[in-house]
Design an enzyme around this catalytic site. Structure first.
Site, PDB file in Angstrom:
ATOM      1  N   ASP A   2      42.917  83.264  80.426  1.00 49.84           N
ATOM      2  CA  ASP A   2      42.991  81.844  80.120  1.00 49.84           C
ATOM      3  C   ASP A   2      44.457  81.455  80.021  1.00 49.84           C
ATOM      4  OD1 ASP A   2      41.215  79.415  79.019  1.00 49.84           O
ATOM      5  OD2 ASP A   2      43.114  79.468  77.940  1.00 49.84           O
ATOM      6  N   GLU A  34      47.394  78.223  79.134  1.00 47.91           N
ATOM      7  CA  GLU A  34      47.778  76.898  78.664  1.00 47.91           C
ATOM      8  C   GLU A  34      48.986  76.469  79.484  1.00 47.91           C
ATOM      9  OE1 GLU A  34      45.909  75.265  76.731  1.00 47.91           O
ATOM     10  OE2 GLU A  34      44.665  76.935  76.025  1.00 47.91           O
ATOM     11  N   HIS A  52      41.810  75.797  72.320  1.00 45.92           N
ATOM     12  CA  HIS A  52      42.891  75.358  73.207  1.00 45.92           C
ATOM     13  C   HIS A  52      44.115  76.260  73.087  1.00 45.92           C
ATOM     14  CE1 HIS A  52      40.767  71.696  74.341  1.00 45.92           C
ATOM     15  NE2 HIS A  52      40.518  71.504  73.074  1.00 45.92           N
ATOM     16  N   ASP A  93      40.691  81.366  73.543  1.00 41.91           N
ATOM     17  CA  ASP A  93      39.761  80.886  74.560  1.00 41.91           C
ATOM     18  C   ASP A  93      39.308  82.021  75.482  1.00 41.91           C
ATOM     19  OD1 ASP A  93      40.193  78.483  73.394  1.00 41.91           O
ATOM     20  OD2 ASP A  93      40.937  77.455  75.172  1.00 41.91           O
TER      21      ASP A  93
END
Length: 614
Positions: free
Chosen positions: A34, A36, A175, A180
């Site tokens: 994952d 960001e 988030h 996540d």
């Protein structure tokens, strides 16, 4: 700081061959990743955090987690979404040192991500930037799997948070990349359990199952037979002839056939295909004609599986009423009643913001009573507190005569029809004052209010100019060397045709004009927006006129004939809209981050069920 920990267990190769019976899922090493990021596109955004979990046979083998210095500040809306600040990433490693460590961590494994195209796209872009070859990992997307094994009765959408709640994961998506990724691991395990009921036990079967057409799609493939390879509109109909869905394409045959293949993974569309018993096609001369016909057919049939454009009659307008003491009102219908209209506006909230901006510049009354000189003379008019605040001249109390109030109404009417300078100047004064007082949030709210007004005014002025034009003929160079022709009358596409390569265009133009639809002037015809109503007498809906304007803005379009005057106001909103759009781009990106990416009404929402700003 990069952290890698886990058991020293050798990875197992999972790349299947034609001779293999398949790699059992229990023996597959998955790396669930994952990211960001600072934005929604790898082309202009950077990775701020990577989180990954390595698992095999349901057991964790290791984790990889690190913040990444993107080389610039973190946008405020990303900080609000993820909690990652610029200070947090200042001392973090750069991507040129993080990427090799991650690739080594994931070597020999199958990459898993929720909305894999997003995460894999960023990782591929990082490899390309560093001159590295992408290792071509096998990839599994939990969004695709969820769409196949879960019904709409079980989950309303396939967002990570929704699936985490459905499978009751121990880790809640927050988030942040590693959290996540841990939640996605549990979602993956839940999906794999569901796959067992479908007889899927190997990696190869799982990857094929996610993209395979459903039995209903395979059974309905015959509906695509005989569809022509031409631009046009297609209508899916059920057994009773009810239109279920309307779409358009530059190649009808290719587009319709895609609904019966594994490339169509949208659950709602697959449900529609299961109900369809017939596909009717309408070939069109040009792509513009197909786009316009699609809008008209959607508005006519209101198909249950179309999400947009079904109710053009529900457009929202800002109206300056026609009465002795006019006021601003938000309405859903544009009539020929002598009033002045601005719009259409995208939402009621935007209409309220635009009205507030106009009220700040022009002291119109804000009460809703029908005010007349007789009511005032009789002393029966209701009063409000705005007069004491200097926001209204108080005609209800007789403090402002009808002639003095008419001057305010004339100013508002002039603003709505073309000269937006009074609203812009008044808003700028307030923004500057609030900024000087360090009241930045209030200043930003005033800026957004001005932006809503300018966007509404710019849209209305562009559409009004086209709607007032008796006839416009334009040509666009076609790919084969010919021309695409369009005849537009009062904003409505009246005819469309083509000119073959090397042919003389004039005879084709004359023939198209002669056979074009007769369009009567919109009722009212005033440039304040009356011409843009959705009434039956109107030339076209606002959405159709915007399609025409987009086509006219395309490179290479030439005006063949123009009957009438096609102009925009010299002091109108169009010139200020572009600058304001740039100023509020961060706010728009924040809205995309909080929006539902599963909805195709937004450009950033074409990605699968997940927030785009990751």
């Amino acid at each position: 700081m990069t952290t890698v920990h886990g058991n020293d267990v050798p990875d197992v190769g999972v790349q299947g061959t034609l001779d293999d019976l398949g790699t059992p899922l229990a023996e597959v090493t998955f790396v669930v990743v994952d990211l960001e990021t600072t934005g929604g596109s790898a082309a202009d955004s950077a990775i701020t955090e990577i989180g990954a979990v390595k698992v095999r046979g349901g057991e964790p083998l290791g984790e990889f987690g690190t913040l990444v210095d993107p080389g610039g500040p973190i946008p405020p809306f990303i900080t609000a979404l993820t909690g990652i600040t610029t200070a947090m990433v200042t001392a973090a490693p750069r991507m040129d040192s993080v990427l090799p460590a991650f690739l080594e961590f994931a070597r020999g494994a199958v990459l898993v991500a929720h909305n894999a195209p997003f995460d894999i796209g960023f990782l591929k872009a990082a490899c390309a930037e560093q001159g590295r070859a992408w290792p071509a990992f096998p990839v599994v997307d939990t969004v695709d799997l969820a769409r196949r094994v879960l019904s709409r009765d079980e989950v309303p959408n396939c967002k990570l948070g929704t699936l985490a709640r459905f499978f009751r994961t121990a880790t809640e998506p927050t988030h942040r990349a590693l959290a996540d990724a841990r939640a996605t691991v549990e979602v993956l395990h839940g999906l794999i359990e569901r796959l067992g009921s479908f007889g899927v036990t190997s990696l190869e079967e799982m990857r094929g199952f996610a993209k395979a057409p459903t039995p209903e799609q395979r059974r309905k493939r015959h509906l695509a037979e005989g569809v022509p390879s031409a631009p046009g509109v297609y209508l899916f109909e059920d057994g009773s002839g009810e239109v279920l869905y309307v779409g358009k394409s530059g190649d009808l045959r290719s587009r319709v056939r895609s609904y019966f293949t594994g490339s169509e993974t949208r659950r709602r569309v697959r449900e529609m295909v299961g109900l369809a018993e017939n596909v009717r096609t309408i070939p069109c001369a040009t792509g513009l004609e197909a786009e316009v016909r699609e809008l008209r057919l959607i508005a006519e049939h209101k198909p249950r599986y179309n999400k947009r454009s079904k109710f053009p009659e529900r457009a929202i307008w800002l109206k300056l009423t026609a009465e002795p003491f006019p006021r601003l009102s938000i309405v859903r219908e544009c009539r020929d009643d002598g009033a002045c209209y601005l719009g259409p506006v995208s939402s009621r909230h935007q209409a309220e913001e635009a009205r507030a901006a106009l009220h700040e510049a022009v002291p119109l009354r804000q009460c809703t009573q029908r005010l007349s000189p007789r009511l005032i003379a009789a002393g029966r008019a209701r009063t409000c507190a705005l007069a004491e605040l200097g926001r209204c001249g108080a005609p209800c109390e007789g403090r402002e005569s009808a002639a003095d109030y008419a001057a305010h109404a004339d100013t508002a009417r002039a603003v709505m029809r073309g000269d937006v300078r009074p609203v812009v100047a008044a808003a700028q004064v307030r923004i500057d004052r609030l900024a000087a007082e360090l009241r930045y949030e209030e200043a930003a709210a005033q800026r957004d209010r001005l932006h809503a007004f300018v966007r509404a005014a710019a849209r209305g002025q562009r559409l009004a100019a086209l709607a007032a034009l008796p006839e416009l003929v334009a040509a666009l160079p076609a790919f084969d060397g010919g021309w695409e022709l369009s005849v537009v009358r009062y904003g409505r596409l009246a005819a469309a045709g083509t000119v073959p390569p090397h042919a003389r265009p004039r005879p084709y133009v004359d023939a198209l004009i002669a056979t074009a639809e007769t369009v009567f002037p919109p009722s009212g015809g005033a440039p304040g927006g009356v011409a843009l109503g959705a009434a039956p007498s109107a030339g076209a809906t606002a959405e159709e006129m915007e399609c025409v304007l987009r086509w006219l803005d395309r490179p290479g379009v030439r005006l063949v004939e123009v009957r009438g005057t096609w102009t925009c106001p010299a002091h109108g909103a169009e010139g200020r809209r572009e600058r304001l759009d740039r100023v509020v781009s961060d706010r728009a990106a924040r809205d995309r981050a909080y929006g539902d990416p599963a909805s195709t009404a937004h450009p950033a929402r074409a990605r699968a069920s997940r927030r785009p700003m990751r």
